[in-house]
Motif scaffolding. Structure first.
Motif, PDB file in Angstrom:
ATOM      1  N   VAL A   1       0.848  -1.202   0.000  1.00 38.71           N
ATOM      2  CA  VAL A   1       0.000   0.000   0.000  1.00 38.71           C
ATOM      3  C   VAL A   1       0.877   1.244   0.000  1.00 38.71           C
ATOM      4  N   THR A   2       0.591   2.143  -0.934  1.00 40.81           N
ATOM      5  CA  THR A   2       1.369   3.379  -1.056  1.00 40.81           C
ATOM      6  C   THR A   2       0.513   4.632  -0.901  1.00 40.81           C
ATOM      7  N   ALA A   3      -0.776   4.477  -0.580  1.00 44.56           N
ATOM      8  CA  ALA A   3      -1.646   5.649  -0.409  1.00 44.56           C
ATOM      9  C   ALA A   3      -1.110   6.542   0.707  1.00 44.56           C
ATOM     10  N   ASP A   4      -1.245   7.837   0.520  1.00 51.52           N
ATOM     11  CA  ASP A   4      -0.688   8.797   1.478  1.00 51.52           C
ATOM     12  C   ASP A   4      -1.455   8.788   2.798  1.00 51.52           C
ATOM     13  N   ASN A   5      -0.692   8.931   3.883  1.00 49.87           N
ATOM     14  CA  ASN A   5      -1.261   9.160   5.217  1.00 49.87           C
ATOM     15  C   ASN A   5      -2.244   8.080   5.655  1.00 49.87           C
ATOM     16  N   CYS A   6      -1.914   6.837   5.316  1.00 54.00           N
ATOM     17  CA  CYS A   6      -2.671   5.707   5.846  1.00 54.00           C
ATOM     18  C   CYS A   6      -2.029   5.236   7.151  1.00 54.00           C
ATOM     19  N   GLN A   7      -2.832   4.705   8.030  1.00 53.50           N
ATOM     20  CA  GLN A   7      -2.365   4.162   9.303  1.00 53.50           C
ATOM     21  C   GLN A   7      -2.837   2.719   9.402  1.00 53.50           C
ATOM     22  N   VAL A   8      -1.914   1.786   9.614  1.00 55.56           N
ATOM     23  CA  VAL A   8      -2.271   0.393   9.830  1.00 55.56           C
ATOM     24  C   VAL A   8      -2.509   0.172  11.325  1.00 55.56           C
ATOM     25  N   VAL A   9      -3.607  -0.489  11.644  1.00 57.09           N
ATOM     26  CA  VAL A   9      -3.908  -0.851  13.032  1.00 57.09           C
ATOM     27  C   VAL A   9      -4.026  -2.373  13.090  1.00 57.09           C
ATOM     28  N   ALA A  10      -3.113  -3.008  13.824  1.00 58.52           N
ATOM     29  CA  ALA A  10      -3.083  -4.460  13.971  1.00 58.52           C
ATOM     30  C   ALA A  10      -3.537  -4.810  15.381  1.00 58.52           C
ATOM     31  N   VAL A  11      -4.532  -5.684  15.492  1.00 60.70           N
ATOM     32  CA  VAL A  11      -5.145  -5.965  16.794  1.00 60.70           C
ATOM     33  C   VAL A  11      -5.173  -7.473  17.041  1.00 60.70           C
ATOM     34  N   ASP A  12      -4.794  -7.877  18.239  1.00 64.08           N
ATOM     35  CA  ASP A  12      -4.908  -9.276  18.637  1.00 64.08           C
ATOM     36  C   ASP A  12      -5.117  -9.329  20.148  1.00 64.08           C
ATOM     37  N   ASN A  13      -5.858 -10.352  20.613  1.00 66.39           N
ATOM     38  CA  ASN A  13      -6.119 -10.448  22.054  1.00 66.39           C
ATOM     39  C   ASN A  13      -5.115 -11.341  22.781  1.00 66.39           C
TER      40      ASN A  13
ATOM     41  N   HIS B   1       9.279  -4.542  13.789  1.00 59.49           N
ATOM     42  CA  HIS B   1      10.516  -3.784  13.987  1.00 59.49           C
ATOM     43  C   HIS B   1      11.586  -4.278  13.009  1.00 59.49           C
ATOM     44  N   GLY B   2      11.633  -5.604  12.814  1.00 55.84           N
ATOM     45  CA  GLY B   2      12.568  -6.146  11.836  1.00 55.84           C
ATOM     46  C   GLY B   2      12.246  -5.687  10.430  1.00 55.84           C
ATOM     47  N   GLN B   3      10.958  -5.591  10.091  1.00 58.07           N
ATOM     48  CA  GLN B   3      10.565  -5.099   8.766  1.00 58.07           C
ATOM     49  C   GLN B   3      10.975  -3.646   8.601  1.00 58.07           C
ATOM     50  N   ASP B   4      10.820  -2.858   9.664  1.00 64.14           N
ATOM     51  CA  ASP B   4      11.217  -1.448   9.604  1.00 64.14           C
ATOM     52  C   ASP B   4      12.685  -1.296   9.236  1.00 64.14           C
ATOM     53  N   SER B   5      13.524  -2.227   9.716  1.00 64.86           N
ATOM     54  CA  SER B   5      14.960  -2.113   9.467  1.00 64.86           C
ATOM     55  C   SER B   5      15.330  -2.492   8.036  1.00 64.86           C
ATOM     56  N   MET B   6      14.407  -3.176   7.318  1.00 58.44           N
ATOM     57  CA  MET B   6      14.715  -3.626   5.957  1.00 58.44           C
ATOM     58  C   MET B   6      14.130  -2.733   4.872  1.00 58.44           C
ATOM     59  N   PHE B   7      13.069  -1.985   5.206  1.00 58.32           N
ATOM     60  CA  PHE B   7      12.371  -1.186   4.204  1.00 58.32           C
ATOM     61  C   PHE B   7      12.302   0.270   4.646  1.00 58.32           C
ATOM     62  N   GLN B   8      12.263   1.133   3.675  1.00 54.89           N
ATOM     63  CA  GLN B   8      12.151   2.565   3.949  1.00 54.89           C
ATOM     64  C   GLN B   8      10.720   3.031   3.682  1.00 54.89           C
ATOM     65  N   GLU B   9      10.303   4.045   4.397  1.00 51.23           N
ATOM     66  CA  GLU B   9       9.027   4.729   4.155  1.00 51.23           C
ATOM     67  C   GLU B   9       7.830   3.784   4.220  1.00 51.23           C
ATOM     68  N   LEU B  10       7.832   2.893   5.194  1.00 53.91           N
ATOM     69  CA  LEU B  10       6.683   2.020   5.385  1.00 53.91           C
ATOM     70  C   LEU B  10       5.546   2.766   6.072  1.00 53.91           C
ATOM     71  N   LEU B  11       4.324   2.277   5.859  1.00 58.37           N
ATOM     72  CA  LEU B  11       3.178   2.866   6.553  1.00 58.37           C
ATOM     73  C   LEU B  11       3.356   2.713   8.057  1.00 58.37           C
ATOM     74  N   PRO B  12       2.973   3.714   8.820  1.00 59.96           N
ATOM     75  CA  PRO B  12       3.018   3.560  10.278  1.00 59.96           C
ATOM     76  C   PRO B  12       2.011   2.510  10.729  1.00 59.96           C
ATOM     77  N   VAL B  13       2.355   1.799  11.800  1.00 63.09           N
ATOM     78  CA  VAL B  13       1.476   0.747  12.305  1.00 63.09           C
ATOM     79  C   VAL B  13       1.371   0.844  13.815  1.00 63.09           C
ATOM     80  N   ASP B  14       0.160   0.650  14.313  1.00 66.84           N
ATOM     81  CA  ASP B  14      -0.107   0.619  15.745  1.00 66.84           C
ATOM     82  C   ASP B  14      -0.562  -0.799  16.085  1.00 66.84           C
ATOM     83  N   VAL B  15       0.210  -1.514  16.892  1.00 62.10           N
ATOM     84  CA  VAL B  15      -0.138  -2.881  17.290  1.00 62.10           C
ATOM     85  C   VAL B  15      -0.805  -2.827  18.657  1.00 62.10           C
TER      86      VAL B  15
END
Length: 247
Positions: A79-91, A104-118
């Protein structure tokens, strides 16, 4: 990161407990799901591809029942749409902790990824923000059947015009012969992936009271009742399928 082999049911158990997503399952989960769910890698990667067609700027993308974050990672790859926020939820606290490590490992391999809130939490109590893509990847089947319609209605209300829900589930079949054929083929799939008869039987006993599959017809009608206008199956391998539901 390295993963342990799934040997959780390899030895005879004196008493088989109901299946839970605890630390033991988290440790072997990548191996377990790859060897148990036909087509799983294809589904996950293509959820990212499909999401890229529906994601809209300034909206949220939800991965509900995110487990170790495979779908979230696919969303961030595609996904490359501007200003999207990923929300990942698990109980599951154990899943959430490991998911954060993987992201965190993915962040270290790729640049400019969508922000994610787990988030560790119950998706039934989640307050949805306006969203253009919601993924329920083998999650709805673990929710009590009577609670499924309300969740899908809330997702439908949160989706913006042009958005989509992607729903992946194990299916049951109304026709008894079809159900038996696909059950037998699924067992053959697990045997081919190295599971013993003991492992297959004990895992089935552990999960049968926890996971309640529906038929494709039930899914379709429930989604239409929740306010979706169209339901399109896009993938099936044996008794596992994935659908796109459009608002």
């Amino acid at each position: 990161m390295s993963h342990d082999l799934d040997r959780l049911f390899a030895q005879p158990l004196p008493r088989i407990q109901d299946f839970v997503f605890n630390e033991d399952v988290v440790r072997v989960f990548p191996d377990m799901i790859k060897r148990s769910v036909p087509g799983y890698p294809t589904i996950v990667e293509n959820i990212g591809v499909i999401a890229a067609q529906f994601a809209q700027p300034h909206t949220h993308l939800y991965d509900l029942g995110c487990s170790l974050g495979a779908v979230t990672q696919a969303l961030r790859r595609h996904v490359t749409a501007d200003n999207c926020q990923v929300v990942a939820v698990d109980n599951s606290a154990a899943m959430v902790e490991r998911c954060r490590e993987y992201l965190h490992g993915q962040d270290s391999m790729f640049q400019e990824l969508l922000p994610v809130d787990v988030i560790e939490g119950d998706i039934l109590a989640l307050q949805f923000q306006p969203s253009s893509l919601v993924a329920l990847n083998f999650t709805l089947q673990f929710i009590a059947p009577e609670q499924r319609p309300a969740l899908l209605s809330r997702i439908r209300q949160a989706l913006v015009p042009g958005g989509a829900l992607i729903l992946s589930e194990k299916l049951r079949f109304e026709d008894e012969d079809e159900q038996q054929l696909l059950t037998d083929l699924h067992i053959a799939f697990k045997r081919a992936n190295g599971y013993s008869e003991l492992e297959i039987a004990q895992k089935r006993s552990a999960i049968e009271n926890v996971m309640k599959p529906d038929s494709l017809e039930t899914h379709r009608q429930r989604l239409l009742d929740a306010g979706f206008s169209k339901v399109v199956p896009w993938f099936q391998c044996l008794n596992f399928a994935s659908l796109i539901a459009l608002p």
